[in-house]
Design a protein around this motif. Sequence first.
Motif, short mmCIF file in Angstrom:
data_model
loop_
_atom_site.label_atom_id
_atom_site.label_comp_id
_atom_site.label_asym_id
_atom_site.label_seq_id
_atom_site.Cartn_x
_atom_site.Cartn_y
_atom_site.Cartn_z
N TYR A 52 11.33 -8.45 -50.68
CA TYR A 52 11.36 -7.10 -51.25
C TYR A 52 11.33 -7.20 -52.77
O TYR A 52 12.24 -7.78 -53.37
CB TYR A 52 12.61 -6.35 -50.79
N ARG A 53 10.31 -6.60 -53.37
CA ARG A 53 10.16 -6.65 -54.83
C ARG A 53 10.13 -5.25 -55.44
O ARG A 53 9.67 -5.07 -56.56
CB ARG A 53 8.89 -7.42 -55.19
N LEU A 54 10.63 -4.28 -54.67
CA LEU A 54 10.78 -2.90 -55.14
C LEU A 54 12.13 -2.39 -54.68
O LEU A 54 12.65 -2.84 -53.64
CB LEU A 54 9.67 -2.01 -54.58
N PRO A 55 12.73 -1.44 -55.40
CA PRO A 55 14.03 -0.90 -54.97
C PRO A 55 13.90 -0.08 -53.69
O PRO A 55 12.81 0.33 -53.31
CB PRO A 55 14.46 -0.03 -56.15
N ALA A 56 15.03 0.13 -53.04
CA ALA A 56 15.15 0.88 -51.78
C ALA A 56 14.91 -0.02 -50.57
O ALA A 56 14.04 -0.89 -50.61
CB ALA A 56 14.22 2.09 -51.72
N GLU A 57 15.69 0.19 -49.53
CA GLU A 57 15.58 -0.49 -48.24
C GLU A 57 16.03 -1.95 -48.26
O GLU A 57 16.91 -2.35 -47.52
CB GLU A 57 14.15 -0.42 -47.67
N ASP A 93 17.90 -3.14 -44.96
CA ASP A 93 17.42 -4.39 -44.36
C ASP A 93 18.55 -5.34 -43.97
O ASP A 93 18.58 -5.79 -42.81
CB ASP A 93 16.45 -5.10 -45.30
N PRO A 94 19.49 -5.66 -44.84
CA PRO A 94 20.57 -6.56 -44.38
C PRO A 94 21.41 -5.95 -43.27
O PRO A 94 21.99 -6.68 -42.46
CB PRO A 94 21.40 -6.83 -45.63
N ASN A 147 8.50 -0.80 -48.82
CA ASN A 147 9.57 -1.62 -48.26
C ASN A 147 9.77 -1.37 -46.77
O ASN A 147 10.09 -2.31 -46.02
CB ASN A 147 10.89 -1.35 -49.02
N LYS A 148 9.60 -0.13 -46.33
CA LYS A 148 9.74 0.17 -44.90
C LYS A 148 8.71 -0.59 -44.08
O LYS A 148 9.00 -1.04 -42.97
CB LYS A 148 9.62 1.67 -44.66
N ALA A 149 7.50 -0.73 -44.61
CA ALA A 149 6.45 -1.47 -43.91
C ALA A 149 6.84 -2.94 -43.75
O ALA A 149 6.63 -3.54 -42.68
CB ALA A 149 5.12 -1.35 -44.65
N ILE A 150 7.42 -3.51 -44.80
CA ILE A 150 7.88 -4.91 -44.73
C ILE A 150 8.98 -5.03 -43.68
O ILE A 150 8.97 -5.94 -42.84
CB ILE A 150 8.41 -5.38 -46.10
N MET A 151 9.93 -4.09 -43.73
CA MET A 151 11.07 -4.16 -42.82
C MET A 151 10.64 -3.99 -41.36
O MET A 151 11.13 -4.69 -40.48
CB MET A 151 12.10 -3.09 -43.21
N GLU A 152 9.73 -3.07 -41.10
CA GLU A 152 9.26 -2.85 -39.73
C GLU A 152 8.61 -4.10 -39.16
O GLU A 152 8.78 -4.43 -37.97
CB GLU A 152 8.30 -1.67 -39.70
N HIS A 188 9.38 -7.20 -40.01
CA HIS A 188 10.44 -8.16 -39.76
C HIS A 188 11.27 -7.78 -38.53
O HIS A 188 11.71 -8.65 -37.78
CB HIS A 188 11.33 -8.29 -40.99
N ILE A 189 11.46 -6.47 -38.33
CA ILE A 189 12.19 -6.01 -37.14
C ILE A 189 11.41 -6.39 -35.88
O ILE A 189 11.99 -6.84 -34.88
CB ILE A 189 12.42 -4.48 -37.21
N SER A 190 10.09 -6.23 -35.92
CA SER A 190 9.26 -6.56 -34.76
C SER A 190 9.34 -8.05 -34.42
O SER A 190 9.10 -8.46 -33.28
CB SER A 190 7.80 -6.15 -35.00
N GLU A 191 9.67 -8.87 -35.44
CA GLU A 191 9.77 -10.32 -35.25
C GLU A 191 11.20 -10.77 -34.97
O GLU A 191 11.44 -11.98 -34.81
CB GLU A 191 9.25 -11.03 -36.51
N ASN A 192 12.15 -9.81 -34.94
CA ASN A 192 13.58 -10.14 -34.78
C ASN A 192 14.03 -11.17 -35.82
O ASN A 192 14.77 -12.11 -35.51
CB ASN A 192 13.88 -10.67 -33.38
N ALA A 193 13.58 -10.98 -37.05
CA ALA A 193 13.87 -11.94 -38.13
C ALA A 193 15.23 -11.64 -38.75
O ALA A 193 15.34 -11.23 -39.91
CB ALA A 193 12.77 -11.88 -39.18
N PHE A 194 16.29 -11.85 -37.94
CA PHE A 194 17.65 -11.58 -38.43
C PHE A 194 18.02 -12.56 -39.55
O PHE A 194 18.66 -12.18 -40.53
CB PHE A 194 18.65 -11.69 -37.28
N PHE A 195 17.64 -13.82 -39.38
CA PHE A 195 17.82 -14.84 -40.42
C PHE A 195 16.52 -14.86 -41.21
O PHE A 195 15.51 -15.40 -40.76
CB PHE A 195 18.09 -16.20 -39.78
#
Length: 276
Positions: free
Chosen positions: A206-211, A216-217, A254-259, A261-268
């Motif tokens: 993430y290189r922009l503020p928000a999320e 995300d954490p 940022n939401k696009a990045i997070m979605e 990672h969620i689809s990949e279950n990238a908790f770590f």
Amino acid sequence: MNFPNTSIIISVYKDTEALGFILESLENQTRLPDEIIISEDGSSTEMSNFITTQKDRFPNLIHLTQADEGWRKNIAMNNAIKTASREYLIFIDGDCVPYSTFIQAHVENAQHGIVLCGKRFELGPKFTAKIKRNELKISDIEKKFFWYLPSMIADDARHPEDGLIFKSHSFISRQIHKRYVRHILGCNFSCYKDDFLKINGFDETYRLPAEGEDVDPSWRFRGMGIELKSCRNNANILHLYHPKRFSAVEGDVNKAIMEKHISENAFFCKNGIHKE
């Protein structure tokens, strides 16, 4: 009761005036921090000069810097987590001034496997100006909250209910803390350092503020079995007014990045404290 030793991590960018109010509050806490880490997303001369003047007052103060290349808060925060020498981490933003019982409230509620999530009461422009002119102290608002409340509401204060303070583990606190916590507010949360390392810290993608600094954490903590619990109205902070600094467009990126990672279950996360 034995409480954990604390590192308070303050995220800053050039605003030495607000940091001065924060340090004044930390000096007058009912439970003092064991370590203060100023995590600067940049390397400004004014911040460096200001912190030099504070070293005698705060021998436990550490100032971390990095190249000023746009918003890179998550990188700065990961550096602070790695640097922290105490077991319990408390996070605040550099425009948020704690009540005098702030650290005490966090450690009184601290638990392994739990992230404590606080809120913030956002002052309006006139009250913020009064504080900056030293006509009013945060401690005045803390002690005489109901006296100032009507004027603060008239000054367009936001979330005034989060300026109320109740003792930890009191009946009222227990009722408030039953509510589900959706996500962390990056300006007011805490956890054991070991628990943050389980999700590999903040995601530096993430290189922009928000999320990226709060939502995300949150889902990654839950994915690792670490729950979010409220410390609302126990660990209180007042946010000093300033114009909004980011747009909805940045949040959408940022939401696009997070979605993904969620689809990949990238908790770590792969791009955190340790890099894959």
